[in-house]
Scaffold this motif. Structure first.
Motif, PDB file in Angstrom:
ATOM      1  N   VAL A 136       0.838  -1.195   0.000  1.00  0.00           N
ATOM      2  CA  VAL A 136       0.000   0.000   0.000  1.00  0.00           C
ATOM      3  C   VAL A 136       0.877   1.251   0.000  1.00  0.00           C
ATOM      4  O   VAL A 136       0.591   2.223  -0.716  1.00  0.00           O
ATOM      5  CB  VAL A 136      -0.967  -0.008   1.210  1.00  0.00           C
ATOM      6  N   GLY A 137       1.937   1.229   0.777  1.00  0.00           N
ATOM      7  CA  GLY A 137       2.845   2.377   0.813  1.00  0.00           C
ATOM      8  C   GLY A 137       3.482   2.649  -0.531  1.00  0.00           C
ATOM      9  O   GLY A 137       3.548   3.807  -0.982  1.00  0.00           O
ATOM     10  N   VAL A 138       3.947   1.617  -1.191  1.00  0.00           N
ATOM     11  CA  VAL A 138       4.558   1.785  -2.512  1.00  0.00           C
ATOM     12  C   VAL A 138       3.526   2.300  -3.507  1.00  0.00           C
ATOM     13  O   VAL A 138       3.814   3.184  -4.328  1.00  0.00           O
ATOM     14  CB  VAL A 138       5.195   0.458  -2.987  1.00  0.00           C
ATOM     15  N   ALA A 139       2.297   1.772  -3.442  1.00  0.00           N
ATOM     16  CA  ALA A 139       1.256   2.237  -4.365  1.00  0.00           C
ATOM     17  C   ALA A 139       0.926   3.697  -4.116  1.00  0.00           C
ATOM     18  O   ALA A 139       0.766   4.479  -5.062  1.00  0.00           O
ATOM     19  CB  ALA A 139       0.009   1.368  -4.210  1.00  0.00           C
ATOM     20  N   LEU A 141       2.895   5.990  -2.780  1.00  0.00           N
ATOM     21  CA  LEU A 141       4.035   6.797  -3.223  1.00  0.00           C
ATOM     22  C   LEU A 141       4.080   6.904  -4.746  1.00  0.00           C
ATOM     23  O   LEU A 141       4.439   7.938  -5.293  1.00  0.00           O
ATOM     24  CB  LEU A 141       5.329   6.215  -2.684  1.00  0.00           C
ATOM     25  N   TYR A 142       3.716   5.826  -5.407  1.00  0.00           N
ATOM     26  CA  TYR A 142       3.731   5.847  -6.864  1.00  0.00           C
ATOM     27  C   TYR A 142       2.694   6.831  -7.404  1.00  0.00           C
ATOM     28  O   TYR A 142       2.987   7.641  -8.272  1.00  0.00           O
ATOM     29  CB  TYR A 142       3.480   4.440  -7.402  1.00  0.00           C
ATOM     30  N   TYR A 143       1.479   6.745  -6.881  1.00  0.00           N
ATOM     31  CA  TYR A 143       0.422   7.621  -7.375  1.00  0.00           C
ATOM     32  C   TYR A 143       0.581   9.049  -6.883  1.00  0.00           C
ATOM     33  O   TYR A 143       0.305   9.998  -7.611  1.00  0.00           O
ATOM     34  CB  TYR A 143      -0.953   7.069  -6.984  1.00  0.00           C
ATOM     35  N   CYS A 144       0.999   9.239  -5.659  1.00  0.00           N
ATOM     36  CA  CYS A 144       1.162  10.589  -5.121  1.00  0.00           C
ATOM     37  C   CYS A 144       2.474  11.217  -5.569  1.00  0.00           C
ATOM     38  O   CYS A 144       2.601  12.447  -5.585  1.00  0.00           O
ATOM     39  CB  CYS A 144       1.111  10.563  -3.591  1.00  0.00           C
ATOM     40  N   GLY A 145       3.432  10.418  -5.924  1.00  0.00           N
ATOM     41  CA  GLY A 145       4.746  10.920  -6.326  1.00  0.00           C
ATOM     42  C   GLY A 145       4.713  11.647  -7.649  1.00  0.00           C
ATOM     43  O   GLY A 145       5.593  12.458  -7.950  1.00  0.00           O
ATOM     44  N   GLU A 146       3.713  11.379  -8.482  1.00  0.00           N
ATOM     45  CA  GLU A 146       3.621  12.029  -9.776  1.00  0.00           C
ATOM     46  C   GLU A 146       2.822  13.314  -9.713  1.00  0.00           C
ATOM     47  O   GLU A 146       2.530  13.922 -10.732  1.00  0.00           O
ATOM     48  CB  GLU A 146       2.999  11.064 -10.783  1.00  0.00           C
ATOM     49  N   GLY A 151       8.977  17.044  -4.368  1.00  0.00           N
ATOM     50  CA  GLY A 151      10.104  17.274  -3.467  1.00  0.00           C
ATOM     51  C   GLY A 151       9.839  16.721  -2.082  1.00  0.00           C
ATOM     52  O   GLY A 151      10.749  16.235  -1.419  1.00  0.00           O
ATOM     53  N   GLY A 152       8.613  16.774  -1.584  1.00  0.00           N
ATOM     54  CA  GLY A 152       8.287  16.292  -0.252  1.00  0.00           C
ATOM     55  C   GLY A 152       8.310  14.794  -0.145  1.00  0.00           C
ATOM     56  O   GLY A 152       8.612  14.239   0.902  1.00  0.00           O
ATOM     57  N   THR A 153       8.048  14.100  -1.212  1.00  0.00           N
ATOM     58  CA  THR A 153       8.024  12.645  -1.145  1.00  0.00           C
ATOM     59  C   THR A 153       9.407  12.049  -1.160  1.00  0.00           C
ATOM     60  O   THR A 153       9.606  10.952  -0.675  1.00  0.00           O
ATOM     61  CB  THR A 153       7.209  12.066  -2.317  1.00  0.00           C
ATOM     62  N   SER A 154      10.354  12.742  -1.717  1.00  0.00           N
ATOM     63  CA  SER A 154      11.698  12.149  -1.782  1.00  0.00           C
ATOM     64  C   SER A 154      12.280  11.993  -0.386  1.00  0.00           C
ATOM     65  O   SER A 154      12.955  11.012  -0.113  1.00  0.00           O
ATOM     66  CB  SER A 154      12.615  13.002  -2.656  1.00  0.00           C
ATOM     67  N   GLY A 155      12.018  12.924   0.511  1.00  0.00           N
ATOM     68  CA  GLY A 155      12.506  12.781   1.881  1.00  0.00           C
ATOM     69  C   GLY A 155      11.818  11.629   2.590  1.00  0.00           C
ATOM     70  O   GLY A 155      12.449  10.883   3.349  1.00  0.00           O
ATOM     71  N   ALA A 156      10.524  11.478   2.366  1.00  0.00           N
ATOM     72  CA  ALA A 156       9.782  10.380   2.993  1.00  0.00           C
ATOM     73  C   ALA A 156      10.269   9.042   2.467  1.00  0.00           C
ATOM     74  O   ALA A 156      10.384   8.072   3.208  1.00  0.00           O
ATOM     75  CB  ALA A 156       8.290  10.547   2.736  1.00  0.00           C
ATOM     76  N   LEU A 157      10.590   8.989   1.165  1.00  0.00           N
ATOM     77  CA  LEU A 157      11.099   7.736   0.602  1.00  0.00           C
ATOM     78  C   LEU A 157      12.452   7.394   1.182  1.00  0.00           C
ATOM     79  O   LEU A 157      12.760   6.233   1.433  1.00  0.00           O
ATOM     80  CB  LEU A 157      11.173   7.840  -0.919  1.00  0.00           C
ATOM     81  N   GLY A 158      13.274   8.397   1.381  1.00  0.00           N
ATOM     82  CA  GLY A 158      14.587   8.137   1.962  1.00  0.00           C
ATOM     83  C   GLY A 158      14.474   7.606   3.369  1.00  0.00           C
ATOM     84  O   GLY A 158      15.194   6.682   3.766  1.00  0.00           O
ATOM     85  N   LEU A 159      13.540   8.141   4.177  1.00  0.00           N
ATOM     86  CA  LEU A 159      13.343   7.646   5.540  1.00  0.00           C
ATOM     87  C   LEU A 159      12.706   6.263   5.545  1.00  0.00           C
ATOM     88  O   LEU A 159      13.016   5.441   6.408  1.00  0.00           O
ATOM     89  CB  LEU A 159      12.488   8.627   6.337  1.00  0.00           C
TER      90      LEU A 159
END
Length: 182
Positions: A136-139, A141-146, A151-159
């Protein structure tokens, strides 16, 4: 169908004589059914004799069953037909019906063979929940990342990559590196 109706009536007679559901009203309906629909089974004089209210119902019923057994196979069959029509719950609780139903059940559906239960996943519900949460998290991030705010999602992905396995971490870091504007 091994037993004839005459044999069945002989076997069921004791039950029919003792069953309280065969009261005066039901006995009269059975006698009238046999007299009106099947006059060859009970003549008018015989029906009057069996419908005499001065005689207790249990005695009238016992005499009727004895008379039907003397009349033969056809009379017994018509009695069973009338019993099925007027008092279905008594008909299906007859000892011969119960025996027949039990023997048919054994032939149609033999005793169940215990089956081995198959375990698809023996790791437990927490493993399922964690895998589902990652998916669910990956899905998300995929849909919200586009969206506009990448810029805000890249920090969350790194954490998020800190607590995951090596392959998932590489995918998330790769995704964050692509999302950072140069």
């Amino acid at each position: 169908m091994g037993e004839t109706f005459l044999e069945q009536l002989r076997a069921d007679s004791r039950f029919l004589k003792s069953d309280r559901r065969l009261d005066t009203d039901v006995a009269d309906r059975l006698i009238l059914q046999l007299n009106r629909i099947y006059p060859q089974v009970l003549t008018d004089n015989e029906a009057k004799k069996f419908r005499d209210l001065d005689v207790p119902t249990c005695i009238r019923l016992a005499e009727l069953l004895t008379h039907l057994q003397e009349k033969g196979e056809e009379a017994c069959r018509e009695f069973y037909r009338a019993l099925h029509l007027h008092v279905e719950e008594v008909y299906f609780s007859l000892p011969t019906r119960l025996r027949r139903r039990d023997s048919i059940d054994l032939v149609v559906s033999p005793l169940p063979i215990p089956r081995q239960s198959f375990v698809l996943n023996d790791r437990g519900p927490l493993f399922f929940l964690s895998c589902f949460s990652v998916a669910v998290g990956v899905a998300l991030l995929y849909y919200c990342g586009e969206s506009k705010v990448t810029g805000g999602t890249s920090g969350a992905l790194g954490l998020a990559a800190l607590g995951l396995g090596r392959q998932v971490r590489e995918v998330l870091i790769w995704y964050t590196e692509d999302a950072i504007p140069k």
